[in-house]
Design an enzyme around this catalytic site. Structure first.
Site, PDB file in Angstrom:
ATOM      1  N   GLY A  72      44.084  43.218  51.237  1.00 23.36           N
ATOM      2  CA  GLY A  72      44.500  44.310  50.362  1.00 23.36           C
ATOM      3  C   GLY A  72      43.314  45.145  49.947  1.00 23.36           C
ATOM      4  O   GLY A  72      43.373  46.368  49.873  1.00 23.36           O
TER       5      GLY A  72
ATOM      6  N   GLU B  76      38.977  44.368  41.919  1.00 24.81           N
ATOM      7  CA  GLU B  76      37.756  44.518  42.723  1.00 24.81           C
ATOM      8  C   GLU B  76      36.550  44.864  41.859  1.00 24.81           C
ATOM      9  O   GLU B  76      35.443  44.373  42.108  1.00 24.81           O
ATOM     10  CB  GLU B  76      37.966  45.587  43.803  1.00 24.81           C
ATOM     11  CG  GLU B  76      39.130  45.333  44.737  1.00 24.81           C
ATOM     12  CD  GLU B  76      39.135  43.930  45.324  1.00 24.81           C
ATOM     13  OE1 GLU B  76      38.055  43.386  45.609  1.00 24.81           O
ATOM     14  OE2 GLU B  76      40.226  43.368  45.490  1.00 24.81           O
TER      15      GLU B  76
ATOM     16  N   GLU C  74      37.922  34.242  42.775  1.00 19.68           N
ATOM     17  CA  GLU C  74      39.205  34.928  42.855  1.00 19.68           C
ATOM     18  C   GLU C  74      40.105  34.650  41.651  1.00 19.68           C
ATOM     19  O   GLU C  74      40.845  35.530  41.205  1.00 19.68           O
ATOM     20  CB  GLU C  74      39.919  34.563  44.152  1.00 19.68           C
ATOM     21  CG  GLU C  74      39.159  34.995  45.401  1.00 19.68           C
ATOM     22  CD  GLU C  74      38.929  36.504  45.495  1.00 19.68           C
ATOM     23  OE1 GLU C  74      39.510  37.258  44.696  1.00 19.68           O
ATOM     24  OE2 GLU C  74      38.161  36.914  46.357  1.00 19.68           O
TER      25      GLU C  74
END
EC number: 3.4.11.-
Length: 958
Positions: free
Chosen positions: A342, A379, A401
């Protein structure tokens, strides 16, 4: 990395019911994620169990981990991607690279990662070695490629000396393939002209495909990068451009762009792009250059504006939150036509799928806008947590993450405070994690290093556990520490390990220090002792509260309570559990459950009181009660549901259905939690209900229960449908509230799915009007997925072909995604089979979209067996073309098997596992094991519950 592997939770919010069904199971499992892939062992023991284990490799080059004898300091590299085919019809890139390294331990061996690169020979060897600072380097004895472990092996005639620096130089050539890994090419068409760009995706182990390197996250170094490219193109990399020079090389005019040295960083964060893209930027007083790059047409149409507008506020939020300045002087974000993930958090040059960065107010839904917000926030969070401080090894991927997946909501909330987005973590992470973590094939957040070695094992770590469970447990930790204490510990942690690497225990140390400096904060145990139980053992607890006795107990929650957990736990599957709760609508002091069972007299209730635990689902556990308390909660929902907090209304639904799935609670009680929905108008409870009900469709849409289920749900959703028809003036305007717009999508989707005639007429009329005037699509972007899907399902070849033409003409990625998913809604088998064949043609369906398109087709009750047969017949091809490490393979297996609930389907799954064992399953290995486990559980559950469900639905449908 962003969760493109989820196709994404953000896009799912704007999808029609088909997309939800394609990624759900009876357990309300989601795709995650996807883009989802944990370390697993094959369950096929028919041959391997009888064989002795192979001896461990003895030579260093046969081991997947680098030895600790060498430490890279910096790289100098120049790469030249050719954006035109050579005489052999191949796109190539050439390059040269030198790496300076220090010898830490005496050795006569250099191992450096290199894969699919042709290296130039120097005197018969693949590299040159020289000493630095007056050091004399030993001569090279021999060199070769160790293909299995992906090394260039350089054996020396003498020893490298500890403390001395050396220089290894290579020249190489590689294919600029379209495989979405390493240094690769992407093709797109703009104004009828085919264009190419060269881009990178290095995480997790693909940097070695672009240049020889020490490709492990702890092997940080500084990178001096130069790119050679065609006139008319621009080159980007992690740091700012230092300068350009016009050159002529072998008669070819080129530009050479050099970049400032990077910060000390891991190879997986290296990035470079060569394209003819353009950008927009925004002046700021922080001396940070912020730009959004995309295709020229996308920028001209204003599709990058929203991402640009939120970037600076989010960066400012994280600077304050982390108490650490943004580490770089620029932030480039670029939207790419072909990108497997993504998004990817390359330091200073973040790469995205177009759907994750571009937003067109005219054609994109509010779910697309929220998706951009969430992914950008995720991000940017990595710029500190993951990039500035990086995990030592991939077994702790969750630390990168999971953290970004938690704080993405905080950054997004700061940028869009009126959206109240923080609560959605319950839907899109906590419940996602519960679904996978209730299986015996789950795994702990932090595995042992030796469990994660091979590239495919590393890829499998990019899964729901790492992202969503990581987010859930960190949110719980932040909640009981309080956000200021949590943020304080993060700040000192980041400062201490800046530009280096860490392990999860280092974070616990700093959070403990912050806790110790806050005397009023009283914890029953240390941060280490509390949190290690959440990350070093898989699963989560079910907390059971008996309001008649005050007894509170815990046990490991499993989908199948009779299944055997083979993975040992030093904590014996017991957790230290913080319990926020209320009694009779009033919040009480937090309690801690520190043993298997205790008695809390405060949880005993009077006749009119009820207990509700896990307020706002702040803890990572499910809750069960005595039947009398369940009845009181149901009565409260039906009499005045607003007295129960909105998140906990969703919790009651989701916990009840999952407890019923695990045969802990009666299924009819779970179904009764949906009766109050006719009065519910809030998004979060409806979304939770939508998923639970969608999971029922997956097991009942092929048998006699289906009709009764349709009738009952139509009855429940009709008031919601009428509500939105009223407040939107018969669907002509959009609700003002951000979450209300999501609820409107659910109202339309479920009403059409249950056959409400007003809804079917509405969607078919809108689509027919669009077909009559293709240049003027008046369907609101929020509702397009639902409208497209239902109209194509009700139509035939004419509607499908129109949708296909519009898909091929779409210039906005989000609109193309809506159409691509909706084309899978047709009920014509021949159209579905044709669509499956299109998936194999990259000219029709991009490689990045292939597996998700198959998943959409599998979400259709008619398309599911077609997709299953298609994938089994072509598994070797799909596996070869889309790669063993593709992040989407687990999603594909989840989608294909979501409806499986019969002994025959279980036997097919097991046979598939045997038949394709030699080919392998790559990042889908764990997903296949989980599919077998889920199918086994559903067979048992249906045998016990189908008749009860049917009788209840019939009685409530009248």
């Amino acid at each position: 990395m962003g969760r493109g592997y989820y196709i994404s939770k953000q896009l799912a919010m704007a999808m029609a019911l088909l997309a939800v069904l394609a990624t759900s199971t009876i357990l309300a499992l989601s795709v995650a994620y996807s883009k989802e892939k944990s370390k697993g062992q094959s369950t096929d023991t028919s041959t391997s169990s009888a064989l002795p284990a192979p001896p461990p490799p003895s030579d260093p080059w046969d081991k997947y981990r680098l030895p600790d004898a060498l430490s890279p300091q910096y790289y100098n590299m120049t790469l030249w991607p050719r954006l035109m085919m050579d005489a052999q019809g191949v796109y190539r890139f050439t390059g040269s690279s030198g790496v300076a390294f220090i010898c830490m331990k005496e050795t006569d061996l250099i191992l450096i990662h290199s894969r699919k690169l042709n290296l130039t020979l120097f005197n018969g060897h693949h590299a040159k070695l020289s000493g630095m600072h007056g050091v004399v380097a030993p001569a090279i004895k021999k060199s070769w490629f160790q293909v299995e472990t992906q090394y260039l092996v350089v054996q020396l005639k003498g020893m490298l000396k500890p403390g001395k620096s050396y220089w290894l130089y290579v020249e190489f050539q590689g294919e600029l393939a379209d495989d979405l890994e390493g240094f690769y090419r992407s093709e797109y068409e703009e104004d009828g002209v085919k264009k190419l760009i060269a881009i990178t995706q290095m995480q997790p182990t693909y940097a070695r495909k672009a240049f020889p390197c020490f490709d492990e996250p702890a092997m940080k170094a500084i990178f001096h990068i130069a790119l050679i490219h065609e006139p008319g193109t621009v080159a980007l990399s992690n740091s700012r451009e230092m300068g350009t020079k016009n050159l002529t090389i072998n008669g070819t005019k080129v530009i050479k762009t050099r970049f400032h040295p990077t910060k000390n960083m891991s190879t997986y964060l290296v990035a470079f792009v060569v394209s003819d893209f353009t950008y927009i930027s925004k002046p700021n007083d922080k001396k940070i250059m912020v730009r959004v790059w995309a295709r020229k047409k996308a920028i001209d149409e204003g599709q990058g504006g929203y991402a640009l507008s939120i970037t600076q506020p989010i960066l400012e939020f994280f600077e304050k939150y982390y108490s650490t300045k943004y580490p770089l002087n620029k932030s480039d974000q670029i939207a790419l036509p072909d990108f497997n993930a993504g998004a990817m958090e390359n330091w200073g040059l973040i790469t995205y799928r177009e759907t994750a960065l571009l937003y067109d107010p005219k054609t994109s839904a509010n779910g697309n806008q929220q998706g951009v917000l969430i992914v950008v926030s995720h991000e940017l969070a990595h710029m500190w947590f993951g990039n500035l401080v990086t995990l030592k090894w991939w077994n702790d991927l969750w630390l990168n993450e999971g953290f970004a997946s938690y704080v993405e909501y905080l950054g997004a909330d700061y940028a869009e405070p009126t959206w109240h987005i923080k609560d959605q973590i319950v839907l899109y992470d906590i419940y996602q994690a519960f679904a996978v973590d209730s299986l015996v094939s789950s795994h702990p957040l932090s595995c042992k290093e030796e469990e994660v070695n091979k590239p495919e094992e590393i890829s499998q770590m990019f899964n729901t556990i790492s992202y969503s469970k990581g987010a859930a447990v960190l949110r719980m930790l932040s909640e009981f520490l309080t956000e200021p204490v949590f943020a304080k510990g993060l700040g000192t942690y980041l400062k201490h390990f800046a530009f280096g690497n860490s392990e999860y225990s280092d974070l616990w140390d700093h959070l403990q220090n912050a806790t110790d400096e806050t005397p009023e904060l009283k914890l029953p145990h240390s941060v280490h002792d509390i949190m290690n139980r959440w990350i070093l053992q898989m699963g989560f607890p079910l907390v059971t509260i008996d309001t008649q006795t005050g007894n509170v107990s815990q046990k490991h929650f499993l989908l199948d309570p009779n299944s055997v957990v083979e993975r040992p736990s030093e904590f014996n599957y017991e957790w230290f559990i913080p319990i926020k709760w209320m009694k009779g609508g009033l919040e009480q002091d937090r309690l801690w459950l520190l043993r298997k069972a205790v008695v809390h007299k405060s949880m005993k209730v009077s006749r009119d009181e009820w207990v509700l635990a896990n307020l706002n689902v702040s803890g990572y556990y499910r809750v069960n009660y005595d039947l009398e308390n369940w009845e009181k909660l149901l009565n409260q929902l039906n009499s005045n549901h607003q007295k129960i907090p909105v998140i906990n209304r969703a919790q009651i639904l989701d916990d009840a259905f999952n407890l019923a799935t695990a045969s802990i609670l009666n299924i009819t009680l779970a179904l009764r939690t949906t009766k109050y929905l006719s009065s519910e108008r809030e998004y979060i409870p409806w979304e939770a209900a939508f998923r639970c009900l969608s999971s029922l469709y997956l097991v009942f849409d092929r048998n006699e229960v289906y009709g009764a289920l349709q009738a009952y749900l139509r009855k429940q959703v009709t008031p919601l449908f009428n509500h939105f028809a009223s407040i939107t003036v018969n669907w002509t305007i959009v609700p003002l509230g951000h979450s209300d717009q999501f609820t409107q999508i659910i109202a339309l989707s479920l009403a059409c799915r249950t056959g409400l005639q007003e809804c079917l007429d509405l969607t078919q009329t809108w689509f027919r009007q669009w077909m009559q005037h293709p240049e003027n699509n008046m369907i609101h972007p929020n509702l397009r997925s639902t409208v497209y899907c239902n109209a194509i399902a009700a139509g035939g070849a004419q509607e499908w072909d129109f949708g296909w033409r519009m898909f091929k003409k779409a210039t906005v990625a989000a609109e193309a995604t809506k159409l691509r998913s909706s084309l899978a809604c047709t009920r014509e088998p021949w159209l579905l089979n044709r669509y499956l064949e299109y998936v194999l043609d990259p000219e029709r369906i991009r490689k990045q979209d292939a597996t998700s398109t198959i998943g959409y087709i599998a979400g259709n009750v008619i398309g599911q067996p077609l997709a299953w047969d298609f994938v089994r017949a072509r598994w070797e091809y799909l596996f070869k073309v889309y790669g063993a490490g593709s992040f989407s393979f687990s999603n594909l297996i989840n989608s294909l098997t979501a409806r499986f609930h019969t002994p025959f389907e279980l036997s097919q799954l097991k046979q598939f596992q045997v038949d394709k064992s030699e080919v392998g399953f790559g990042s889908g290995t764990q997903a296949l094991e989980q599919a077998i486990e889920r199918t086994t559980a559903k067979i048992k559950w249906l045998a016990e519950n189908q008749e009860h469900v049917l009788q209840w639905l019939v009685s409530e449908s009248v």
